[in-house]
Motif scaffolding. Structure first.
Motif, PDB file in Angstrom:
ATOM      1  N   SER A 299      46.839  42.572  37.176  1.00  0.00           N
ATOM      2  CA  SER A 299      45.849  43.637  37.008  1.00  0.00           C
ATOM      3  C   SER A 299      45.019  43.694  38.285  1.00  0.00           C
ATOM      4  O   SER A 299      45.293  42.970  39.240  1.00  0.00           O
ATOM      5  CB  SER A 299      44.967  43.394  35.777  1.00  0.00           C
ATOM      6  OG  SER A 299      44.145  42.255  35.968  1.00  0.00           O
ATOM      7  N   LEU A 300      44.026  44.551  38.315  1.00  0.00           N
ATOM      8  CA  LEU A 300      43.246  44.756  39.531  1.00  0.00           C
ATOM      9  C   LEU A 300      41.878  44.093  39.462  1.00  0.00           C
ATOM     10  O   LEU A 300      41.251  44.044  38.399  1.00  0.00           O
ATOM     11  CB  LEU A 300      43.056  46.253  39.792  1.00  0.00           C
ATOM     12  CG  LEU A 300      44.323  47.058  40.031  1.00  0.00           C
ATOM     13  CD1 LEU A 300      43.980  48.527  40.199  1.00  0.00           C
ATOM     14  CD2 LEU A 300      45.062  46.543  41.267  1.00  0.00           C
ATOM     15  N   ARG A 301      41.396  43.622  40.591  1.00  0.00           N
ATOM     16  CA  ARG A 301      40.017  43.164  40.674  1.00  0.00           C
ATOM     17  C   ARG A 301      39.093  44.343  40.355  1.00  0.00           C
ATOM     18  O   ARG A 301      39.403  45.486  40.685  1.00  0.00           O
ATOM     19  CB  ARG A 301      39.716  42.631  42.082  1.00  0.00           C
ATOM     20  CG  ARG A 301      40.534  41.400  42.455  1.00  0.00           C
ATOM     21  CD  ARG A 301      40.216  40.929  43.866  1.00  0.00           C
ATOM     22  NE  ARG A 301      41.141  39.875  44.272  1.00  0.00           N
ATOM     23  CZ  ARG A 301      41.171  39.322  45.481  1.00  0.00           C
ATOM     24  NH1 ARG A 301      40.295  39.721  46.401  1.00  0.00           N
ATOM     25  NH2 ARG A 301      42.049  38.386  45.771  1.00  0.00           N
ATOM     26  N   ASN A 302      38.000  44.046  39.719  1.00  0.00           N
ATOM     27  CA  ASN A 302      36.998  45.045  39.325  1.00  0.00           C
ATOM     28  C   ASN A 302      37.389  45.804  38.057  1.00  0.00           C
ATOM     29  O   ASN A 302      36.636  46.630  37.572  1.00  0.00           O
ATOM     30  CB  ASN A 302      36.740  46.055  40.458  1.00  0.00           C
ATOM     31  CG  ASN A 302      35.461  46.857  40.251  1.00  0.00           C
ATOM     32  OD1 ASN A 302      34.386  46.279  40.104  1.00  0.00           O
ATOM     33  ND2 ASN A 302      35.558  48.174  40.244  1.00  0.00           N
TER      34      ASN A 302
ATOM     35  N   ALA B 223      38.609  41.794  35.365  1.00  0.00           N
ATOM     36  CA  ALA B 223      38.345  41.053  36.601  1.00  0.00           C
ATOM     37  C   ALA B 223      36.949  41.337  37.139  1.00  0.00           C
ATOM     38  O   ALA B 223      36.771  41.807  38.256  1.00  0.00           O
ATOM     39  CB  ALA B 223      39.400  41.377  37.653  1.00  0.00           C
ATOM     40  N   GLN B 224      35.969  41.073  36.305  1.00  0.00           N
ATOM     41  CA  GLN B 224      34.559  41.070  36.702  1.00  0.00           C
ATOM     42  C   GLN B 224      33.903  39.896  35.981  1.00  0.00           C
ATOM     43  O   GLN B 224      34.013  39.789  34.756  1.00  0.00           O
ATOM     44  CB  GLN B 224      33.855  42.369  36.282  1.00  0.00           C
ATOM     45  CG  GLN B 224      34.215  43.590  37.095  1.00  0.00           C
ATOM     46  CD  GLN B 224      33.224  44.725  36.851  1.00  0.00           C
ATOM     47  OE1 GLN B 224      32.024  44.513  36.725  1.00  0.00           O
ATOM     48  NE2 GLN B 224      33.739  45.937  36.758  1.00  0.00           N
ATOM     49  N   CYS B 225      33.226  39.042  36.718  1.00  0.00           N
ATOM     50  CA  CYS B 225      32.656  37.833  36.108  1.00  0.00           C
ATOM     51  C   CYS B 225      31.630  38.177  35.032  1.00  0.00           C
ATOM     52  O   CYS B 225      31.410  37.392  34.103  1.00  0.00           O
ATOM     53  CB  CYS B 225      32.025  36.941  37.168  1.00  0.00           C
ATOM     54  SG  CYS B 225      30.628  37.670  38.052  1.00  0.00           S
ATOM     55  N   ASN B 226      31.010  39.353  35.123  1.00  0.00           N
ATOM     56  CA  ASN B 226      30.015  39.760  34.121  1.00  0.00           C
ATOM     57  C   ASN B 226      30.603  39.845  32.717  1.00  0.00           C
ATOM     58  O   ASN B 226      29.878  39.731  31.726  1.00  0.00           O
ATOM     59  CB  ASN B 226      29.444  41.135  34.469  1.00  0.00           C
ATOM     60  CG  ASN B 226      28.876  41.189  35.876  1.00  0.00           C
ATOM     61  OD1 ASN B 226      28.301  40.220  36.332  1.00  0.00           O
ATOM     62  ND2 ASN B 226      29.037  42.300  36.556  1.00  0.00           N
ATOM     63  N   TYR B 227      31.920  40.054  32.626  1.00  0.00           N
ATOM     64  CA  TYR B 227      32.569  40.249  31.329  1.00  0.00           C
ATOM     65  C   TYR B 227      33.532  39.122  30.964  1.00  0.00           C
ATOM     66  O   TYR B 227      34.337  39.276  30.051  1.00  0.00           O
ATOM     67  CB  TYR B 227      33.325  41.581  31.328  1.00  0.00           C
ATOM     68  CG  TYR B 227      32.420  42.780  31.490  1.00  0.00           C
ATOM     69  CD1 TYR B 227      31.730  43.313  30.402  1.00  0.00           C
ATOM     70  CD2 TYR B 227      32.235  43.378  32.731  1.00  0.00           C
ATOM     71  CE1 TYR B 227      30.893  44.402  30.546  1.00  0.00           C
ATOM     72  CE2 TYR B 227      31.392  44.475  32.887  1.00  0.00           C
ATOM     73  CZ  TYR B 227      30.728  44.978  31.790  1.00  0.00           C
ATOM     74  OH  TYR B 227      29.896  46.056  31.949  1.00  0.00           O
TER      75      TYR B 227
ATOM     76  N   HIS C 206      45.066  38.808  39.745  1.00  0.00           N
ATOM     77  CA  HIS C 206      44.267  39.993  40.076  1.00  0.00           C
ATOM     78  C   HIS C 206      44.495  40.418  41.520  1.00  0.00           C
ATOM     79  O   HIS C 206      44.164  39.684  42.454  1.00  0.00           O
ATOM     80  CB  HIS C 206      42.788  39.705  39.808  1.00  0.00           C
ATOM     81  CG  HIS C 206      42.526  39.283  38.394  1.00  0.00           C
ATOM     82  ND1 HIS C 206      42.169  37.992  38.058  1.00  0.00           N
ATOM     83  CD2 HIS C 206      42.601  39.978  37.234  1.00  0.00           C
ATOM     84  CE1 HIS C 206      42.020  37.912  36.740  1.00  0.00           C
ATOM     85  NE2 HIS C 206      42.274  39.099  36.220  1.00  0.00           N
ATOM     86  N   ALA C 207      45.029  41.609  41.680  1.00  0.00           N
ATOM     87  CA  ALA C 207      45.338  42.129  43.009  1.00  0.00           C
ATOM     88  C   ALA C 207      44.107  42.755  43.653  1.00  0.00           C
ATOM     89  O   ALA C 207      43.137  43.112  42.972  1.00  0.00           O
ATOM     90  CB  ALA C 207      46.457  43.166  42.902  1.00  0.00           C
TER      91      ALA C 207
END
Length: 478
Positions: free
Chosen positions: A187-190, A204-208, A219-220
């Motif tokens: 999957s993609l970063r962000n 791919a967000q540390c907040n979640y 994560h690409a």
């Protein structure tokens, strides 16, 4: 003053509330106020007044939320809104004040709040049969599945119904792993794909992401034309996917999961040329391509019915939710007959997936989109709104980027255009001030500095003008 105080004290609490709400409605009909010799933007007229609200106040509800609901729940605005009524692109608070909804319940309300055709379908089905499960036959699920399949390209015509986008993405990832016999997914970063076990791995967000076991997802690099290392060169980003396969997997993968426009990630449209190149790479590695259309689907992008269509690709699996039910909790996974067979190897069952009320709502949504030409409206009004927002960027240095397509638009705020420093505090300030003037917008992006503009697809050019004028007015006074 004392006399007024005595009279108010004599009134009952509920009657006083009604009086205040009546005054609030009256205030909305008055000419625009003057502030600093400038006329405040005026909300377009709308022929609807909600019935009086006699329920608990915002303060009372907030107190109950804090006592009885999860502390993880949060709310927008320093003074949270108690929304009690909705009609098309407008919402109303406990005092009867009208707001322009430019967030659409997080890109969920596509036809408009309480659209009469959708409401009628829901009420009619509820009065006849509310629930039965797919163990019995019912026309609602079959008719909606047929209608939904007719909107898909290629051989995508087998539908699995779920209750949310998270569920849909979980199922899609499992199907890809079962069909290919491989485990790794890219999957993609962000990206944001959900908050359950597999989907949290793909997000791919540390907040979640919580500190729990998350495996099997790579994560690409995010093909972000604004902040990305390669700008708008989609092919350079695509090479990273091949590198991940070569150096992070056995050489074969289960699939690739991506949104055509990242919603939670800040309305980021993937760089041109990226998806076709990556889809080719994934196929060579034996994987399936999964399109997450939870936010960008159902005509929201205007130019196409599905977000992935703008990139000229056809996925193996498509997931959807939000706009599919106009607010009713429903999601879906659509794939090919061949891929769908993998779920027959064991028992797959979803108690509420394909519920008669939810699917009746979904079918009504599709019919309204066609009847009222909402895809065309999203394209025309969205293009107009994007042009106006782009003009605003030329006036206000705080606007770093305007992006998106149709009625899925993002406005990124920065304190320095060269360094692209996120304007987090300023974003909250503008949101609060716009709310005070009657406009509701969302926010997102990794830094929380992007306005997410995803209104109901019945949004008009007059609504677009009001939104931009309010944003301009607010930014001019920062």
């Amino acid at each position: 003053m004392q006399r007024i105080s005595k009279i108010s004290g004599a009134l009952s609490g509920s009657y006083l509330q009604l009086c205040r709400r009546s005054l609030s409605r009256l205030a909305q009909t008055q000419p625009a106020l003057v502030d600093d010799d400038a006329v405040l933007p005026k909300m377009p007229p709308f022929d609807y007044s909600p019935p009086p609200y006699t329920g608990p106040s915002a303060a009372e509800i907030l107190k109950k939320r804090q006592e009885y609901l999860s502390p993880s729940l949060f709310h927008f605005y320093s003074n949270p809104l108690n929304l009690v009524d909705g009609k098309m692109q407008y919402l109303f608070d406990e005092n009867g004040r009208r707001y322009l909804d430019a967030f659409g319940g997080i890109a969920t309300v596509c036809c408009g709040h309480c659209h009469p055709d959708v409401v009628e379908a829901i009420v009619s089905q509820t009065q006849r049969l509310q629930h039965s499960t797919v163990l019995y036959l019912n026309h609602a699920i079959a008719e909606f599945a047929e209608a939904l399949a007719s909107k898909m390209p290629g051989d995508l015509k087998v539908v699995f119904f779920t209750n949310s986008g998270t569920e849909a993405n979980e199922l899609a990832m499992m199907i890809a792993r079962l069909y290919t016999g491989f485990h790794d997914i890219i999957s993609l970063r962000n990206a944001y794909h959900g908050n359950a076990a597999a989907t949290m791995s793909a997000t791919a967000q540390c907040n979640y992401k919580f500190n729990v076991v998350q495996t099997g997802v790579h994560h690409a690099l995010n093909p972000d034309p604004y902040r990305g290392v390669f700008g708008s060169d989609g092919l350079k980003y695509a090479k990273d996917v091949q590198d991940l396969i070569d150096y992070g997997t056995c050489g074969n993968i289960a699939g690739f999961l991506a949104e055509a426009i990242q919603g939670v990630g800040g309305i980021l449209e993937l760089a041109p040329g990226y998806l076709p190149a990556v889809y080719g790479t994934i196929k060579k590695a034996g994987g399936l391509c999964i399109a997450d259309e939870v936010q960008s689907g159902f005509a929201r992008t205007g130019s196409h019915f599905w977000g992935f269509e703008a990139h000229g690709v056809v996925p193996d699996i498509v997931t959807m939710a939000k706009g599919i039910g106009n607010g009713v909790p429903i999601g879906a996974v659509v794939t090919t007959p061949e891929i769908a067979k993998v779920l027959t190897y064991r028992t797959y069952f979803n108690t509420f997936g394909g519920n008669p009320v939810s699917t009746a709502s979904g079918l009504a949504v599709l019919r309204v989109i066609e009847k009222e030409k909402l895809q065309e409206n999203a394209h025309v009004v969205g293009s107009y709104l994007k042009d106006r927002l782009t003009s605003l960027k030329e006036k206000h240095e705080i606007i770093g980027d305007v992006r998106g397509r149709g009625l899925m638009l993002g406005v990124e705020l920065v304190t320095d255009r060269q360094l692209k420093t996120p304007a987090k505090v300023e974003t909250l300030h503008v949101m609060d001030k716009m709310k005070e003037m009657g406009v509701l917008i969302g926010k997102g992006g990794f830094y929380g500095n992007v306005f997410r503009i995803t209104p109901p697809l019945c949004f008009t050019k007059e609504d677009a003008d009001f939104l931009v004028d309010v944003m301009d007015y607010t930014m001019s006074r920062m």
